[in-house]
Design an enzyme around this catalytic site. Structure first.
Site, PDB file in Angstrom:
ATOM      1  N   TYR A 134       0.863  -1.181   0.000  1.00 59.78           N
ATOM      2  CA  TYR A 134       0.000   0.000   0.000  1.00 59.78           C
ATOM      3  C   TYR A 134       0.896   1.226   0.000  1.00 59.78           C
ATOM      4  O   TYR A 134       1.886   1.280   0.730  1.00 59.78           O
ATOM      5  CB  TYR A 134      -0.896   0.007   1.242  1.00 59.78           C
ATOM      6  CG  TYR A 134      -1.738   1.263   1.381  1.00 59.78           C
ATOM      7  CD1 TYR A 134      -2.792   1.512   0.498  1.00 59.78           C
ATOM      8  CD2 TYR A 134      -1.477   2.200   2.388  1.00 59.78           C
ATOM      9  CE1 TYR A 134      -3.565   2.664   0.629  1.00 59.78           C
ATOM     10  CE2 TYR A 134      -2.251   3.343   2.513  1.00 59.78           C
ATOM     11  CZ  TYR A 134      -3.292   3.583   1.633  1.00 59.78           C
ATOM     12  OH  TYR A 134      -4.053   4.708   1.765  1.00 59.78           O
ATOM     13  N   LYS A 164       4.342   8.877   8.747  1.00 60.68           N
ATOM     14  CA  LYS A 164       4.056   8.287  10.061  1.00 60.68           C
ATOM     15  C   LYS A 164       5.062   8.722  11.148  1.00 60.68           C
ATOM     16  O   LYS A 164       4.960   9.837  11.634  1.00 60.68           O
ATOM     17  CB  LYS A 164       3.911   6.768   9.937  1.00 60.68           C
ATOM     18  CG  LYS A 164       2.754   6.429   8.964  1.00 60.68           C
ATOM     19  CD  LYS A 164       2.185   5.042   9.056  1.00 60.68           C
ATOM     20  CE  LYS A 164       0.883   4.948   8.263  1.00 60.68           C
ATOM     21  NZ  LYS A 164       0.966   4.304   6.972  1.00 60.68           N
ATOM     22  N   ASP A 180       9.297   2.663  -0.274  1.00 58.31           N
ATOM     23  CA  ASP A 180       8.278   3.345   0.515  1.00 58.31           C
ATOM     24  C   ASP A 180       8.451   2.893   1.968  1.00 58.31           C
ATOM     25  O   ASP A 180       8.021   1.807   2.345  1.00 58.31           O
ATOM     26  CB  ASP A 180       6.883   3.013  -0.024  1.00 58.31           C
ATOM     27  CG  ASP A 180       5.791   3.738   0.744  1.00 58.31           C
ATOM     28  OD1 ASP A 180       6.105   4.376   1.777  1.00 58.31           O
ATOM     29  OD2 ASP A 180       4.624   3.655   0.323  1.00 58.31           O
TER      30      ASP A 180
HETATM   31  C1  PLP Z   1       0.371   4.849   5.618  1.00 60.45           C
HETATM   32  C2  PLP Z   1       1.159   4.596   4.385  1.00 60.45           C
HETATM   33  C3  PLP Z   1       1.126   5.483   3.292  1.00 60.45           C
HETATM   34  C4  PLP Z   1       0.200   6.650   3.240  1.00 60.45           C
HETATM   35  O1  PLP Z   1       0.495   7.598   4.210  1.00 60.45           O
HETATM   36  P1  PLP Z   1      -0.674   8.634   4.644  1.00 60.45           P
HETATM   37  O2  PLP Z   1       0.023   9.531   5.619  1.00 60.45           O
HETATM   38  O3  PLP Z   1      -1.769   7.804   5.218  1.00 60.45           O
HETATM   39  O4  PLP Z   1      -1.073   9.341   3.410  1.00 60.45           O
HETATM   40  C5  PLP Z   1       1.972   5.243   2.230  1.00 60.45           C
HETATM   41  N1  PLP Z   1       2.800   4.183   2.219  1.00 60.45           N
HETATM   42  C6  PLP Z   1       2.867   3.309   3.241  1.00 60.45           C
HETATM   43  C7  PLP Z   1       3.830   2.174   3.191  1.00 60.45           C
HETATM   44  C8  PLP Z   1       2.028   3.478   4.347  1.00 60.45           C
HETATM   45  O5  PLP Z   1       2.055   2.578   5.336  1.00 60.45           O
END
Ligand code: PLP
Length: 434
Positions: free
Chosen positions: A147, A270, A242
């Site tokens: 994701y 995060k 990511d």
């Molecule tokens: C949470 C998450 C996102 C999105 O971040 P938001 O601050 O919710 O937009 C993107 N990539 C990964 C791996 C995530 O866990």
């Protein structure tokens, strides 16, 4: 279902339903996965949260990962308030951006320059545009089960066939956009090689969660990640890690440090914001030189580098830099996980916690470690029943069996031991007479 008093939560939820789609501002919060009324939280302190009905929980969600030191950590709180008193936003540079930037650059060899944004989604979206601008190519490769936020190009699932062009997984994403994204299963070197052979010269970037933690915890073989790295080099495709979850979580330097593999662009979110909205993307000076105003790839943000959010991030990451911080987090989590897994094994239950560092995931399919999204058992009824039991006994897990849990530095060994006992008892009830 449960005995938990949800009177106030139910009242707020009714109101929210008239204001927001599904009553929430992010879908997973609606409790659709597990059923029942979502809890409205009133307060958090350390490892604990309290809902509007006064129920108290030991929290393993931690805002889905950002709160590595738990709720309202005094040091983070103090920095936030002190900064806020000098004004909350200027739309002009502040030295706190330099401070956080320098802190990261000194410790992350793959980040020579970076840009702060306000969410993980925004970091990923910007990283993709940068990769396309830098390589002058259009296609993106992603992996099923990862994701990356709600970015159009990545709300895409595999179509039919082996090496596939994506089809959109959300209404509102035109096929023309989805078709610029290729989707492959995780951890499959053979398909990876075929795909680079066929599409390498069209690919701008390959993006992956090096520790996929949004769809179970799908740990990848090191050889797969290494193969991805070298194929990207060979075909002049940018590798994007990511690390919105794994960054500052599995190690200070995230999966880059853990696996010793350097991406071309990295995205963070995060933890980096200390509980306030921050994201970041970064890479070499050469690649980052494409970003405006230095280069032709446009990207901007009114609240980017917001001083209050920077202060929260700085404070939280300072705490992460304490000697042995990550070793202790891992040891504490391992104690919790192994206690539950040993019990489950003795009882012969088809359950175990899969874990890495301070992340854990509840696996009900009886397999030791799985690597691909299609290996997850889609029947979540066991998770839902255990979730309900734990909720009724003061343990809060995120309301979806696909999501991972997080241990924070605020969790004490005693709290984890108590939680482990509840997990074991919950499993007994779940599998009683089965
Ligand atoms: C949470 C998450 C996102 C999105 O971040 P938001 O601050 O919710 O937009 C993107 N990539 C990964 C791996 C995530 O866990």
């Amino acid at each position: 279902m449960g005995q938990l008093n949800r009177t106030q939560s139910a009242r707020h939820y009714q109101k929210a339903l008239s204001l927001f789609p599904g009553g929430v501002n992010s879908p997973v919060r609606a409790f659709k996965g597990v059923g029942g009324t979502p809890l409205f939280f009133a307060r958090g302190k350390g490892s604990r949260v309290w809902d509007e009905d006064g129920n108290e929980f030991l929290d393993f969600c931690n805002s889905w990962g950002p709160l590595i030191h738990g709720h309202a950590h005094p040091y983070v709180e103090e920095k936030i308030i002190k900064t806020l008193k000098n004004g909350s936003s200027f739309g002009a540079p502040t030295r706190l951006e330099n401070e956080l930037g320098q802190m990261l650059k000194e410790r992350l060899p793959h980040v020579e320059k970076m840009r702060f944004v306000s969410s993980g989604t925004e970091a990923v979206m910007s990283a993709l545009r940068l990769a396309r601008g830098y390589t002058q190519k259009a296609k993106i490769l992603k992996f099923e089960g990862c994701y990356h936020g709600h970015v159009d190009s990545l709300l895409v699932k595999a179509g039919s066939g082996l090496v596939t062009l994506g089809t959109s997984s959300s209404a509102g994403v035109p096929d023309s956009i989805a078709q610029e994204t290729l989707v492959l299963p995780l951890n499959d070197i053979e398909l990876l090689e075929q795909t680079f052979k066929a599409y390498g010269n069209e690919l701008a970037a390959a993006i992956i969660e090096p520790v996929p933690a949004n769809n179970g915890l799908l740990l990848q073989d090191l050889s797969f990640l290494q193969c991805l790295r070298s194929l990207c080099w060979k075909h002049k495709v940018l590798l994007i890690f990511d690390e919105v979850i794994s960054g500052f979580r599995v190690a200070f330097g995230g999966a880059v440090e853990l696996y010793g593999i350097q991406p071309d662009i990295v995205t963070y979110g995060k933890i980096i914001g200390g509980g306030l909205p921050v994201g970041a993307y970064g890479g070499s000076c050469e690649i980052m030189a494409c970003v405006s105003p230095d280069g032709p790839v446009y990207q901007a943000g009114t609240l980017s580098g917001n001083p209050v959010a920077m202060a929260a991030g700085i404070a939280q990451l300072e705490l992460c830099m304490a000697p042995d911080f990550y070793r202790e987090m891992e040891a504490k989590t391992r104690g919790f996980v192994e206690r539950i897994n040993a019990y489950s094994k003795v009882k012969g239950y088809p359950f175990e916690l899969v874990s890495l560092a301070s992340i854990f995931w509840l696996s009900f399919n009886g397999k030791k470690t799985i690597h691909r999204a299609d290996e997850i058992d889609p029947n979540m009824s066991s998770f839902n029943r255990l979730h309900d039991y734990l909720l009724n006994h003061g343990i809060y897990l995120g309301p979806s069996g696909y999501e991972v849990g997080f241990v924070s530095s605020a969790h004490s060994v005693e709290e984890l031991t108590h939680a482990a006992q509840l997990f074991c008892h919950g499993l007994d009830l779940l599998y009683a007479g089965a």
